[in-house]
Write a protein that holds these residues in place. Structure first.
Motif, short mmCIF file in Angstrom:
data_model
loop_
_atom_site.label_atom_id
_atom_site.label_comp_id
_atom_site.label_asym_id
_atom_site.label_seq_id
_atom_site.Cartn_x
_atom_site.Cartn_y
_atom_site.Cartn_z
N GLY A 89 47.83 35.77 1.81
CA GLY A 89 46.62 36.54 1.52
C GLY A 89 46.11 37.25 2.76
O GLY A 89 45.69 38.41 2.71
N ALA A 90 46.15 36.56 3.90
CA ALA A 90 45.69 37.16 5.15
C ALA A 90 46.58 38.35 5.51
O ALA A 90 46.09 39.42 5.91
CB ALA A 90 45.73 36.12 6.28
N ALA A 91 47.90 38.16 5.33
CA ALA A 91 48.83 39.24 5.66
C ALA A 91 48.58 40.45 4.78
O ALA A 91 48.57 41.59 5.23
CB ALA A 91 50.27 38.75 5.49
N PHE A 92 48.32 40.19 3.49
CA PHE A 92 48.06 41.29 2.56
C PHE A 92 46.75 41.98 2.89
O PHE A 92 46.68 43.21 2.97
CB PHE A 92 48.04 40.75 1.12
N ALA A 93 45.71 41.16 3.10
CA ALA A 93 44.38 41.72 3.34
C ALA A 93 44.38 42.63 4.56
O ALA A 93 43.69 43.65 4.60
CB ALA A 93 43.36 40.59 3.52
N LYS A 94 45.19 42.25 5.57
CA LYS A 94 45.18 43.02 6.81
C LYS A 94 46.24 44.13 6.82
O LYS A 94 46.31 44.90 7.76
CB LYS A 94 45.39 42.08 8.00
N GLY A 95 47.05 44.18 5.79
CA GLY A 95 48.06 45.23 5.73
C GLY A 95 49.09 45.11 6.82
O GLY A 95 49.45 46.08 7.49
N LEU A 96 49.61 43.90 7.02
CA LEU A 96 50.56 43.68 8.11
C LEU A 96 51.96 44.16 7.76
O LEU A 96 52.34 44.21 6.59
CB LEU A 96 50.63 42.18 8.45
N THR A 97 52.71 44.49 8.78
CA THR A 97 54.13 44.80 8.64
C THR A 97 54.92 43.65 9.22
O THR A 97 54.58 43.17 10.30
CB THR A 97 54.46 46.10 9.41
N PHE A 98 55.96 43.21 8.52
CA PHE A 98 56.85 42.17 9.05
C PHE A 98 58.14 42.81 9.54
O PHE A 98 58.72 43.62 8.81
CB PHE A 98 57.23 41.16 7.96
N LYS A 99 58.58 42.44 10.73
CA LYS A 99 59.89 42.86 11.20
C LYS A 99 60.59 41.60 11.70
O LYS A 99 59.99 40.80 12.41
CB LYS A 99 59.76 43.86 12.36
N MET A 100 61.83 41.43 11.34
CA MET A 100 62.47 40.16 11.71
C MET A 100 63.98 40.32 11.70
O MET A 100 64.51 41.38 11.35
CB MET A 100 62.07 39.07 10.72
N GLY A 101 64.65 39.27 12.04
CA GLY A 101 66.09 39.24 11.88
C GLY A 101 66.81 38.98 13.19
O GLY A 101 66.26 39.10 14.28
N GLN A 102 68.05 38.61 13.01
CA GLN A 102 68.96 38.36 14.12
C GLN A 102 69.11 39.65 14.95
O GLN A 102 69.07 40.74 14.39
CB GLN A 102 70.31 37.98 13.50
N THR A 103 69.28 39.48 16.23
CA THR A 103 69.33 40.63 17.14
C THR A 103 70.59 41.47 16.96
O THR A 103 71.69 40.93 16.82
CB THR A 103 69.31 40.12 18.59
N HIS A 104 70.42 42.79 16.98
CA HIS A 104 71.57 43.70 16.96
C HIS A 104 72.02 43.93 18.40
O HIS A 104 71.94 45.04 18.93
CB HIS A 104 71.18 45.00 16.26
N THR A 105 72.46 42.84 19.01
CA THR A 105 72.71 42.79 20.45
C THR A 105 73.51 43.97 20.97
O THR A 105 73.16 44.55 22.01
CB THR A 105 73.49 41.49 20.78
N HIS A 106 74.58 44.32 20.23
CA HIS A 106 75.50 45.36 20.72
C HIS A 106 74.79 46.63 21.14
O HIS A 106 75.17 47.28 22.10
CB HIS A 106 76.53 45.69 19.64
N ARG A 107 73.75 47.01 20.35
CA ARG A 107 73.15 48.32 20.63
C ARG A 107 72.15 48.27 21.79
O ARG A 107 71.75 49.31 22.29
CB ARG A 107 72.51 48.89 19.38
N HIS A 108 71.76 47.07 22.21
CA HIS A 108 70.78 46.98 23.30
C HIS A 108 71.42 46.81 24.67
O HIS A 108 70.77 47.04 25.68
CB HIS A 108 69.84 45.79 23.06
N ILE A 109 72.68 46.34 24.72
CA ILE A 109 73.23 45.95 26.02
C ILE A 109 73.26 47.12 27.01
O ILE A 109 72.80 46.98 28.14
CB ILE A 109 74.64 45.33 25.85
N GLY A 110 73.78 48.25 26.59
CA GLY A 110 73.88 49.41 27.49
C GLY A 110 72.53 49.82 28.06
O GLY A 110 72.34 49.85 29.29
N PRO A 111 71.54 50.13 27.18
CA PRO A 111 70.23 50.54 27.69
C PRO A 111 69.56 49.48 28.57
O PRO A 111 68.94 49.82 29.58
CB PRO A 111 69.41 50.77 26.41
N LEU A 112 69.70 48.20 28.20
CA LEU A 112 69.04 47.17 29.00
C LEU A 112 69.76 46.97 30.33
O LEU A 112 69.12 46.70 31.36
CB LEU A 112 68.95 45.85 28.22
N LEU A 113 71.08 47.12 30.33
CA LEU A 113 71.83 47.05 31.60
C LEU A 113 71.33 48.15 32.54
O LEU A 113 71.14 47.91 33.74
CB LEU A 113 73.33 47.18 31.34
#
Lengths: 392, 256
Positions: free
Chosen positions: A322-346
């Motif tokens: 109910g709190a999440a709905f009332a505040k209009g929250l967005t959920f983002k989650m999930g296992q990391t898409h590691t491959h796409r981050h390695i280059g930029p983070l390096l």
């Protein structure tokens, strides 16, 4: 070779096991030079992740040198120094082509198990992380077999030390993706991070790199809070303060614009909710304890994002929806898409924006790993992150 | 059968000489018992209840009476609650219906071509032992079964290159079955949606279907596994595996 082996709930040991061999022409064998114990390995130690089998080799954060490649491997050569993403992706399916590497359709040979639990779909395979996630042998070992060798391993050509690049395999991209998922408006948004373990530390510093106006870190372990404070974060010890009130005060009553739950299924928490969670988990009525998630939903500002890098495994209830709905929250989650981050983070490491080795508190050999699993689990001795040298 | 689906090859109707009218592959619910199964269950149920009542031993009385009452109730209502609980679905003709789908990153005509090469199917479907092509539309299928192997002849009843293949078993088949594979373009650049629907009469009726499910010889799971194997063969050219990898299994009483 020597490897860390899961022997049952609350039991890991160092064993001599057969050396890995190429099983498919797209495999490579990597001689591991550095590997780490991850917070999510503690879920395996605690026995809350189903489908572990006695004898499984653990470990999903590792790097090393390529010593053998299969005949269909094109990009990787013997002698290459590589970091290897903790998740295994085929690179060819639709999710992989869209950069959703952890959602790979093809890399999990035991797709049946995950499909039965997760609505007919399975994620990709993971190194050393239960048979539901493919049953692949892990990298807390002297050698490891790396499938899809042209897709996962990322070549390190600069002379950065292992300790500076090792965490590109998991915790740095995981913390970074959690912050990126918040869609931080630079100079305006306040981000709260529940959990100051390694992923929480990287989430906090990533939020700073992405321009958060303020980052607030919540935990109960003084050394972890000190580490976050050293990076310029505001810190809250939830054992000393009412965390929801403290967050309201810190944000002028609005709540943090975005909240990152870097705790996941084994939250300690306190109060009646935490007791019920613990009892249900012991009775196998539930996989997950969700104190951190409850706090995240209750504290987040209107229109904010709740970002979940912390691992959840099964069904949860008593979620303040109910709190999440009332505040209009967005959920983002999930296992990391590691491959796409390695280059930029390096590139960020090479540019001196961050030195990921700040998080290391313990260095040890494989033989010492079983003790350090317990030290890390119990947060003794100021332990935040353990790096192992398989050849020490 | 939907109206937009021709029952024969629109380009070459002569290729399908004596195609039977296509049977329905529409799902109508769970586990309605066919009349024969109902009457057998009813008789056995009443007999068991009678035996239970006559029995002198209380435990036997309870078990026989209970099983008998259950069977009688199933016969009376015409439903098999165990089959329903196991999500065994049926067509309007009371056959067991199995349906599943997978998206494969290849064009429809390529995937159709792989499927149309019937003799090659056993490479993709591990429970298939062989498919012997008899002529343009007829073939002999042999599958592994708990009791050994089962064979039957089948005929292609619709063949729309790049779009759809349908088949039906010919009279006298040990396991009467029919079905279709539909290939349709996935939205975006995601390749082709491969949809399989197949219906069959399990030996032993819904009870047989429940037994098959409980013993792991389960067409729905086999179809799922086959579709994933097909996708991986097309997208990767091989199946990922951990078979033969190193572990500490030997030290824990298993294979290394």
């Amino acid at each position: 070779m020597k490897a860390i082996v899961w022997q049952g709930t609350n039991s890991v040991g160092v064993e001599t096991v057969p050396d890995p061999t190429l099983l498919l022409p797209t495999d490579a064998i990597v001689r591991v030079t550095s590997t780490a114990i991850c917070g999510s390995d503690l879920h395996l130690l605690d026995g809350v992740i189903p489908s572990m089998e006695k004898g499984d080799i653990l470990g999903h954060e590792f790097m090393g040198e390529v010593v053998e490649v299969g005949r269909d491997v094109r990009k990787l050569k013997v002698g290459d120094r590589v970091v290897v993403p903790f998740n295994i992706a085929c690179g060819a399916c639709d999710p992989c082509r869209r950069g959703l590497f952890s959602a790979c359709d093809n890399s999990n040979p035991n797709h049946r198990m995950a499909e039965a639990l997760y609505g007919g779909v399975s994620g990709g395979g993971l190194f050393g992380y239960s048979h539901m996630y493919g049953g692949y042998a892990g990298g807390q070992a002297q050698y490891v077999r790396v499938p899809f060798a042209d897709v996962g391993p990322y070549r390190i050509e600069s002379d950065l030390r292992d300790e500076q690049v090792l965490f590109l395999t998991d915790i740095f991209p995981t913390g970074y993706q959690a912050a990126e998922n918040c869609g931080i408006v630079p100079g305006r948004d306040v981000v709260a991070v529940f959990g100051a373990g390694p992923v929480g530390q990287f989430a906090a510093r990533s939020a700073q790199m992405l321009g958060a106006a303020n980052v607030i870190v919540i935990d109960r372990v003084p050394e972890r809070l000190a580490m976050a404070a050293a990076a310029g974060c505001q810190v809250i010890n939830y054992e000393q303060e009412d965390v929801l009130i403290a967050l309201r005060e810190a944000t002028g009553g609005r709540g943090p614009d975005h909240v990152i739950d870097a705790v996941g299924m084994e939250a300690h928490g306190h109060g009646p909710g935490a007791l019920v969670d613990t009892a249900k988990q012991r009775l196998k009525l539930s996989f997950d304890r969700i104190t951190a998630l409850r706090w995240a939903l209750l504290s987040c500002a209107k229109g904010g994002t709740v970002s979940l890098p912390g691992v959840y495994g099964g069904l949860i209830d008593k979620v303040p929806m109910g709190a999440a709905f009332a505040k209009g929250l967005t959920f983002k989650m999930g296992q990391t898409h590691t491959h796409r981050h390695i280059g930029p983070l390096l590139s960020r490491i090479e540019a001196g924006e961050i030195d990921p080795s700040f998080v290391i508190t313990h260095r040890a050999s494989l033989d010492q790993a079983p003790d350090l699993y317990r030290t890390f689990r119990d947060k003794h001795d100021g332990c935040v992150k353990v790096v192992l040298n398989p050849w020490a | 059968m939907s109206a937009d689906r021709p029952t024969t090859n629109p380009t070459d109707p002569a290729a399908l000489p004596d195609a039977a009218p296509e049977a329905d592959l529409t799902e109508t619910g769970t586990a309605h018992l066919p009349t024969l199964e109902r009457s057998v269950m009813g008789s056995v149920g009443v007999a068991l209840m009678g035996a239970g009542l006559r029995s002198a031993r209380p435990f036997q009385k309870l078990v026989l009476g209970g099983v008998g009452a259950g069977l009688t109730a199933m016969a009376a209502t015409g439903r098999n609650p165990i089959a329903a609980a196991l999500k065994i679905r049926q067509t309007g003709q009371g056959e067991v219906l199995v349906r599943d789908a997978v998206t494969v990153g290849k064009p429809a005509d390529v995937l159709y071509g792989v499927w149309r090469d019937l003799a090659g199917l056993p490479r993709l479907m591990t429970h298939l032992q062989s498919v012997e092509v008899l002529d343009d539309t007829r073939s002999r299928w042999t599958v592994r079964a708990p009791t050994g192997t089962v064979s039957w002849d089948a005929q292609i009843t619709a063949d729309e290159p790049g779009r759809r293949l349908a088949w039906a078993s010919l009279p006298g088949a040990a396991i009467e079955n029919h079905g279709e594979v539909v290939f349709r373009e996935a939205p975006g650049d995601r390749g082709t949606e491969v949809v399989v629907r197949l219906a069959y009469r399990p030996p032993g009726g819904t009870v047989g279907a429940v037994a098959a499910r409980l013993f792991g010889e389960e067409p729905a799971q086999q179809l799922r596994d086959d579709l994933m194997r097909f996708k991986r063969e097309q997208e990767l050219g091989f199946a990922p595996t951990t078979e033969g990898q190193s572990s500490g299994r030997a030290a824990h009483g298993g294979q290394a």
